[in-house]
Write a protein that holds these residues in place. Structure first.
Motif, PDB file in Angstrom:
ATOM      1  N   GLN A   3      42.294  40.119  37.364  1.00 47.77           N
ATOM      2  CA  GLN A   3      43.693  39.485  37.299  1.00 47.77           C
ATOM      3  C   GLN A   3      43.224  38.044  37.265  1.00 47.77           C
ATOM      4  O   GLN A   3      42.268  37.499  38.121  1.00 47.77           O
ATOM      5  CB  GLN A   3      44.579  39.603  38.583  1.00 47.77           C
ATOM      6  N   LEU A   4      44.076  37.255  36.326  1.00 46.12           N
ATOM      7  CA  LEU A   4      44.140  35.653  36.446  1.00 46.12           C
ATOM      8  C   LEU A   4      45.594  35.085  36.746  1.00 46.12           C
ATOM      9  O   LEU A   4      46.301  35.978  36.344  1.00 46.12           O
ATOM     10  CB  LEU A   4      43.903  35.305  35.245  1.00 46.12           C
ATOM     11  N   VAL A   5      45.535  34.485  37.810  1.00 47.51           N
ATOM     12  CA  VAL A   5      46.867  34.001  38.333  1.00 47.51           C
ATOM     13  C   VAL A   5      47.019  32.558  38.091  1.00 47.51           C
ATOM     14  O   VAL A   5      46.145  31.784  39.016  1.00 47.51           O
ATOM     15  CB  VAL A   5      47.144  34.471  39.875  1.00 47.51           C
ATOM     16  N   GLY A  26      39.451  40.639  41.225  1.00 49.47           N
ATOM     17  CA  GLY A  26      39.094  41.839  40.875  1.00 49.47           C
ATOM     18  C   GLY A  26      37.714  42.350  40.651  1.00 49.47           C
ATOM     19  O   GLY A  26      37.043  41.819  41.415  1.00 49.47           O
ATOM     20  N   SER A  27      37.303  43.197  39.611  1.00 45.47           N
ATOM     21  CA  SER A  27      36.221  43.749  39.708  1.00 45.47           C
ATOM     22  C   SER A  27      35.315  42.894  38.763  1.00 45.47           C
ATOM     23  O   SER A  27      34.815  42.977  37.604  1.00 45.47           O
ATOM     24  CB  SER A  27      36.120  45.123  38.985  1.00 45.47           C
ATOM     25  N   THR A 101      32.612  42.578  33.805  1.00 41.37           N
ATOM     26  CA  THR A 101      33.116  43.110  34.826  1.00 41.37           C
ATOM     27  C   THR A 101      31.749  44.162  35.764  1.00 41.37           C
ATOM     28  O   THR A 101      30.763  44.182  35.066  1.00 41.37           O
ATOM     29  CB  THR A 101      34.028  44.206  34.368  1.00 41.37           C
ATOM     30  N   LEU A 102      32.271  44.836  36.600  1.00 40.71           N
ATOM     31  CA  LEU A 102      31.316  45.447  37.468  1.00 40.71           C
ATOM     32  C   LEU A 102      30.704  46.671  36.563  1.00 40.71           C
ATOM     33  O   LEU A 102      29.606  47.108  37.002  1.00 40.71           O
ATOM     34  CB  LEU A 102      31.890  45.956  38.642  1.00 40.71           C
ATOM     35  N   ARG A 107      34.570  41.300  28.648  1.00 40.39           N
ATOM     36  CA  ARG A 107      36.018  41.280  28.318  1.00 40.39           C
ATOM     37  C   ARG A 107      36.657  40.080  28.329  1.00 40.39           C
ATOM     38  O   ARG A 107      36.331  39.416  29.330  1.00 40.39           O
ATOM     39  CB  ARG A 107      37.110  42.438  29.132  1.00 40.39           C
ATOM     40  N   ASN A 108      37.868  39.883  27.567  1.00 43.17           N
ATOM     41  CA  ASN A 108      38.316  38.526  27.947  1.00 43.17           C
ATOM     42  C   ASN A 108      39.893  38.934  28.611  1.00 43.17           C
ATOM     43  O   ASN A 108      40.480  39.831  28.291  1.00 43.17           O
ATOM     44  CB  ASN A 108      38.816  38.072  26.400  1.00 43.17           C
ATOM     45  N   TYR A 109      40.206  37.924  29.455  1.00 44.71           N
ATOM     46  CA  TYR A 109      41.403  38.298  30.147  1.00 44.71           C
ATOM     47  C   TYR A 109      42.184  36.836  30.126  1.00 44.71           C
ATOM     48  O   TYR A 109      41.712  36.014  29.806  1.00 44.71           O
ATOM     49  CB  TYR A 109      40.971  38.715  31.588  1.00 44.71           C
ATOM     50  N   TRP A 110      43.682  37.149  30.343  1.00 46.38           N
ATOM     51  CA  TRP A 110      44.565  36.165  30.217  1.00 46.38           C
ATOM     52  C   TRP A 110      45.461  36.178  31.467  1.00 46.38           C
ATOM     53  O   TRP A 110      45.866  37.245  32.207  1.00 46.38           O
ATOM     54  CB  TRP A 110      45.575  36.399  29.007  1.00 46.38           C
ATOM     55  N   GLY A 111      46.017  34.888  31.865  1.00 52.11           N
ATOM     56  CA  GLY A 111      46.890  34.929  32.942  1.00 52.11           C
ATOM     57  C   GLY A 111      48.310  35.000  32.172  1.00 52.11           C
ATOM     58  O   GLY A 111      48.682  35.015  31.367  1.00 52.11           O
TER      59      GLY A 111
END
Length: 120
Positions: A3-5, A26-27, A101-102, A107-111
């Motif tokens: 998670q990105l907050v 997160g992981s 990740t673990l 992977r690319n993540y977005w807020g």
């Protein structure tokens, strides 16, 4: 899961400053490049600034000299210090991160985005 907050958006007068933050959780095994984008209605998402895990940064020409991207690798947080804000900086600002990740995958993540409104 990762998670990105984001936080720190708001309403500011032209010429003012704001500081955005984006915390990852997160992981996570490691985080590579982190970035800030922005988007206004009807327009494509625009890259604002990037920063590598080693601290090398790049900026869009429209924000050079006014915005500063930084990160705290221990806190897994990226910041965007915005100064000399202009009405045309008004947008929803999103952070993104390239995360290992673990399970070993990148992977690319977005807020979720944070609104910045600059009044004239």
């Amino acid at each position: 899961q990762v998670q990105l907050v984001e936080s720190g958006g708001g309403l500011v007068q032209a010429g003012g400053s704001l500081r955005l933050s984006c915390a990852a959780s997160g992981s996570i095994q490691s985080i590579n490049t982190m970035a800030w984008y922005r988007q206004t209605p009807g327009k494509q998402r625009e890259l604002v600034a990037t920063i590598t895990s080693g601290g090398s940064s790049n900026y869009a020409d429209s924000v050079k000299g006014r915005f500063t991207i930084s990160r705290d690798n221990y806190k897994k947080t990226v910041y965007l210090q915005m100064s000399s804000l202009k009405p045309e900086d008004t947008a929803v600002y999103y952070c993104s991160a390239n995360v290992k990740t673990l399970d070993g995958w990148y992977r690319n993540y977005w807020g979720q985005g944070t609104q910045v409104t600059v009044s004239s």
